[in-house]
Scaffold this motif. Sequence first.
Motif, PDB file in Angstrom:
ATOM      1  N   TRP A  70       0.865  -1.182   0.000  1.00 56.20           N
ATOM      2  CA  TRP A  70       0.000   0.000   0.000  1.00 56.20           C
ATOM      3  C   TRP A  70       0.889   1.214   0.000  1.00 56.20           C
ATOM      4  N   THR A  71       0.317   2.376  -0.244  1.00 56.30           N
ATOM      5  CA  THR A  71       1.102   3.608  -0.252  1.00 56.30           C
ATOM      6  C   THR A  71       0.962   4.269   1.112  1.00 56.30           C
ATOM      7  N   HIS A  72       2.024   4.175   1.889  1.00 55.42           N
ATOM      8  CA  HIS A  72       1.965   4.613   3.287  1.00 55.42           C
ATOM      9  C   HIS A  72       1.554   6.077   3.369  1.00 55.42           C
ATOM     10  N   SER A  73       2.123   6.887   2.473  1.00 52.89           N
ATOM     11  CA  SER A  73       1.857   8.328   2.534  1.00 52.89           C
ATOM     12  C   SER A  73       0.400   8.661   2.214  1.00 52.89           C
ATOM     13  N   GLN A  74      -0.281   7.762   1.487  1.00 49.36           N
ATOM     14  CA  GLN A  74      -1.681   8.013   1.134  1.00 49.36           C
ATOM     15  C   GLN A  74      -2.640   7.198   2.008  1.00 49.36           C
TER      16      GLN A  74
END
Length: 105
Positions: A70-74
């Motif tokens: 997954w995209t941690h920042s999002q």
Amino acid sequence: MPTKLDAHRVADALSTLPGWSGDTSTIVRRVTMDEETANEAVEKISIVANEMNHHPVVDRAPGVTIFTVWTHSQGGVTDLDIALASRISDILRQHGIADPSDTGT
Ligand SMILES: C[C@H](O)[C@H](O)[C@H]1CNC2=NC(N)=NC(=O)C2=N1
């Protein structure tokens, strides 16, 4: 900056990624492979992940390796995760791990 995919887009993307499942939070692939194969595949995947600056979480137990992306920042799944999942599947194939839907015939 990647944007989070909605549930419909995640489902669409998963339909093109045999063996991957998940939702808008994470996508996951669980692979049964021996330790030597896993070492080689995970090493190659980490090189690609570094090139992409996008990394899977890799959980290993004897005989089983689980990739979670997954995209941690999002805080959820983006196009970057779909691209990384596709690269992971490519590398697994190169190490003899077929897509689950392949019958081998
Ligand atoms: C600073 C660096 O760009 C970030 O930590 C990158 C690195 N790898 C990453 N990997 C993943 N999966 N999600 C991220 O948000 C992410 N961010």
